[in-house]
Design a protein around this motif. Structure first.
Motif, PDB file in Angstrom:
ATOM      1  N   GLY A  86       2.804  -5.251  -4.681  1.00 54.13           N
ATOM      2  CA  GLY A  86       3.537  -5.786  -3.538  1.00 54.13           C
ATOM      3  C   GLY A  86       3.308  -4.989  -2.283  1.00 54.13           C
ATOM      4  N   ARG A  87       3.200  -3.674  -2.440  1.00 54.07           N
ATOM      5  CA  ARG A  87       2.949  -2.820  -1.288  1.00 54.07           C
ATOM      6  C   ARG A  87       1.550  -3.071  -0.729  1.00 54.07           C
ATOM      7  NH1 ARG A  87       3.989   1.830  -3.621  1.00 54.07           N
ATOM      8  NH2 ARG A  87       6.232   1.548  -3.411  1.00 54.07           N
TER       9      ARG A  87
ATOM     10  N   ALA B 135      -0.097  -5.864  -1.008  1.00 51.33           N
ATOM     11  CA  ALA B 135      -0.058  -7.174  -0.361  1.00 51.33           C
ATOM     12  C   ALA B 135       0.556  -7.070   1.025  1.00 51.33           C
ATOM     13  CB  ALA B 135       0.734  -8.157  -1.218  1.00 51.33           C
ATOM     14  N   SER B 136       1.566  -6.216   1.176  1.00 53.60           N
ATOM     15  CA  SER B 136       2.185  -6.022   2.492  1.00 53.60           C
ATOM     16  C   SER B 136       1.196  -5.404   3.474  1.00 53.60           C
ATOM     17  CB  SER B 136       3.422  -5.131   2.360  1.00 53.60           C
ATOM     18  OG  SER B 136       3.992  -4.861   3.613  1.00 53.60           O
ATOM     19  N   TYR B 137       0.419  -4.416   2.995  1.00 51.20           N
ATOM     20  CA  TYR B 137      -0.580  -3.796   3.853  1.00 51.20           C
ATOM     21  C   TYR B 137      -1.649  -4.803   4.268  1.00 51.20           C
ATOM     22  CZ  TYR B 137       1.363   0.771   2.605  1.00 51.20           C
ATOM     23  OH  TYR B 137       2.195   1.839   2.441  1.00 51.20           O
ATOM     24  N   CYS B 138      -2.058  -5.634   3.319  1.00 48.71           N
ATOM     25  CA  CYS B 138      -3.076  -6.642   3.626  1.00 48.71           C
ATOM     26  C   CYS B 138      -2.554  -7.647   4.649  1.00 48.71           C
ATOM     27  CB  CYS B 138      -3.504  -7.355   2.350  1.00 48.71           C
ATOM     28  SG  CYS B 138      -4.419  -6.308   1.188  1.00 48.71           S
ATOM     29  N   GLU B 139      -1.289  -8.009   4.539  1.00 43.43           N
ATOM     30  CA  GLU B 139      -0.706  -8.941   5.499  1.00 43.43           C
ATOM     31  C   GLU B 139      -0.605  -8.307   6.883  1.00 43.43           C
ATOM     32  OE1 GLU B 139       0.680 -12.483   6.895  1.00 43.43           O
ATOM     33  OE2 GLU B 139      -0.112 -12.036   4.894  1.00 43.43           O
ATOM     34  N   GLU B 140      -0.248  -7.029   6.916  1.00 45.23           N
ATOM     35  CA  GLU B 140      -0.187  -6.320   8.198  1.00 45.23           C
ATOM     36  C   GLU B 140      -1.575  -6.210   8.825  1.00 45.23           C
ATOM     37  OE1 GLU B 140       1.071  -1.908   9.945  1.00 45.23           O
ATOM     38  OE2 GLU B 140       1.537  -2.463   7.878  1.00 45.23           O
TER      39      GLU B 140
ATOM     40  N   ASP C 281      -2.537  -9.490  10.279  1.00 45.14           N
ATOM     41  CA  ASP C 281      -1.822  -9.752  11.532  1.00 45.14           C
ATOM     42  C   ASP C 281      -2.413  -8.943  12.677  1.00 45.14           C
ATOM     43  OD1 ASP C 281       0.665 -10.929  12.873  1.00 45.14           O
ATOM     44  OD2 ASP C 281       0.928  -8.786  13.255  1.00 45.14           O
TER      45      ASP C 281
ATOM     46  N   ARG D 179       5.112  -2.982  -8.426  1.00 42.70           N
ATOM     47  CA  ARG D 179       5.531  -2.602  -7.078  1.00 42.70           C
ATOM     48  C   ARG D 179       4.365  -2.220  -6.178  1.00 42.70           C
ATOM     49  NH1 ARG D 179      11.102   0.890  -8.230  1.00 42.70           N
ATOM     50  NH2 ARG D 179      12.238  -0.821  -9.230  1.00 42.70           N
TER      51      ARG D 179
ATOM     52  N   GLU E  64       3.672  -0.087  15.762  1.00 47.54           N
ATOM     53  CA  GLU E  64       2.865   0.936  15.103  1.00 47.54           C
ATOM     54  C   GLU E  64       2.353   1.989  16.074  1.00 47.54           C
ATOM     55  OE1 GLU E  64       2.240  -2.260  15.016  1.00 47.54           O
ATOM     56  OE2 GLU E  64       2.414  -2.985  12.954  1.00 47.54           O
TER      57      GLU E  64
END
Length: 482
Positions: free
Chosen positions: A19-20, A22-27, A30, A16, A320
């Motif tokens: 995944g978190r 990876a989400s931060y890296c994607e944000e 962006d 988990r 944000e």
């Protein structure tokens, strides 16, 4: 442990966090996406009109370490740009700077740092406890617009003075009229102003980076899609691609060396070395009274509430940028940087408007600016002041003028007579007294008075009186029961 047939195996808990992450890296990815790198670089220079003069004055008059300030403000630029995904500026705290530069009663570096630290602590407290969100909810939009309009007009007035009169930032004085000809003249300012207007107009060509496939013109309403068949750009379209602020900045650097060729001999290669100032009890007291007390209202209104509103107007998809996060960000910058002698900093809505006006559309613009500051701090340290001191002030005035006008134009959404009345009242008081806090107080008082004159408010007040209570307690006879 065995599982039933046909049931998928449960993923272990250790997957988990991945995944978190990876989400931060994607944000993060962006937040630093861009459509045009040149425009982002040009936009990053949009707030130099306020940053450079205050930094020069604090360095020459109060002994601020320019290298340390560039080191920390550069790091703050990179962090906030990656975190918020918008061109969030890092600017000087203006009330503290004004108090520090008061002729005859200058503040020492420990006192300036004490003011920045205590202001930062208050803003962190307001943000972490959620009180800043409550303040943002309670302040009506016309009052916020009044603060923005007053700040924009104040920038514009200052910019015109920069272009028309000689400026002595070290003494905080305005000199005689600027010469018409020369390397820092009225003619130079007029040429730069005409160049920006010819290239970018009134700022009506808005570039939308997300999605990356459209450029909308408010004049023609046409949408150019790069996925369509390629076509040759017209000379007007090529002209609009010139990064105006970057061009003006490069011109200013060249003219600085032309005005004083000895600058090159005064530059010293070497990094800045931060020093922890000793802050006595007297410094804490003076810094709080002279710096913190006038700065906190301005930071709450201009650096948090107005910045969040302007960011939501310009970048509605960037959720944000909230009062809680912005307030905490401003506070932490000062709780960290001021302990090492860096200039007290904030996020100003004028800087955001200026960077947007010159092409900044994502966090990559201030990341680039922050990287540039870090490199200058590590390579040249405080000797960079030699270049900034010779930078043509007339060009700084041109950049500041467009920043102020862009900020003032965000107030055009106030349409009703009541909204405009409140907004202009706040603007008039703020400009006349040079005190945004007083303007805010007058605006809130007007909101209360205008609300009180409504019929429902009168009825509510009547019920609170002894006569109103007696009338409500003794109802008349019910005719249906007679």
């Amino acid at each position: 442990m065995a599982t039933e047939i046909g049931q998928p195996l449960q993923q272990p808990e250790t997957t988990r966090p991945a995944g978190r992450v990876a989400s931060y890296c994607e944000e993060l990815k962006d937040n630093v996406r861009y459509r045009s790198l040149w425009e982002e670089i040009s936009g990053s220079l949009g707030d130099l009109g306020t940053f450079v003069p205050i930094v020069i004055a604090l360095t020459l008059v109060n002994g601020l370490d320019l290298g340390t300030t560039l080191l920390f403000t550069g790091a703050f630029n990179i962090i906030t740009g990656a975190m918020f995904g918008v061109p969030m500026p890092v600017q000087p705290m203006k009330s503290i700077a004004a108090a520090a530069l008061t002729p005859g009663d200058l503040m020492t570096i420990p006192q300036i740092m004490a003011a920045g630290i205590t202001t930062g602590a208050i803003l962190v407290g307001l943000g972490a406890t959620g009180l800043m969100t409550l303040v943002n909810f309670l302040v009506p939009l016309p009052v916020v617009r009044g603060i923005q309009l007053s700040q924009g007009l104040a920038f514009g007035i200052t910019a015109v003075k920069y272009m028309l009169y000689d400026q002595n930032f070290a003494k905080g004085k305005q000199g005689a009229g600027r010469a018409w000809l020369g390397l820092d003249s009225k003619l130079l300012a007029i040429v730069a102003l005409c160049f920006i207007v010819l290239v970018s107009g009134a700022g009506e060509y808005t570039i939308n980076p997300f999605p990356k496939d459209s450029i909308e013109s408010s004049n023609s309403g046409a949408i150019i899609n790069p996925n369509d068949a390629p076509r040759k750009r017209t000379w007007i379209e090529k002209l609009r691609m010139i990064p105006t602020a970057l061009s003006v900045f490069v011109l200013g650097i060249i003219l600085a060396f032309v005005r004083d060729p000895s600058i090159a001999g005064h530059l010293r290669v070497g990094p800045a070395t931060p020093k922890i100032p000793y802050i006595s009890a007297r410094d804490w007291r003076i810094g709080f009274v002279r710096g913190t007390i006038p700065q906190v209202p301005l930071s709450v209104l201009n650096s948090v509430i107005a910045v969040c509103k302007l960011s939501n107007d310009l970048f509605p998809t960037k959720l944000e940028v909230t009062p809680m996060k912005v307030s905490t960000s401003v506070g932490l910058m000062n709780l960290v940087g001021c302990w090492f002698g860096a200039m007290p900093t904030c996020h100003g809505c004028g800087g955001l408007a200026g960077q947007y006006r010159f092409g900044a559309r994502s966090g990559i613009s201030v990341v680039i600016l922050g990287t540039f500051k870090l490199l200058l701090s590590l390579l040249l340290g405080g000797s960079l002041l030699q270049i900034l001191a010779k930078f043509p002030v007339a060009l700084l005035g041109v950049l500041l003028l467009f920043s102020g006008l862009e900020l003032a134009m965000t107030c055009r959404d106030q349409n009703t007579r009541t909204e405009v009345f409140i907004m202009l009242s706040v603007t008039a008081v703020s400009i006349a007294t040079s005190n945004a806090g007083l303007g805010f107080g007058c605006g809130m008082a007007l909101v209360v008075l205008l609300k009180a004159r409504e019929r429902k408010s009168y009825e509510t007040l009547w019920r609170l009186t002894p006569w109103g209570k007696r009338r409500n307690a003794v109802p008349g006879p019910d005719v249906h029961q007679v």
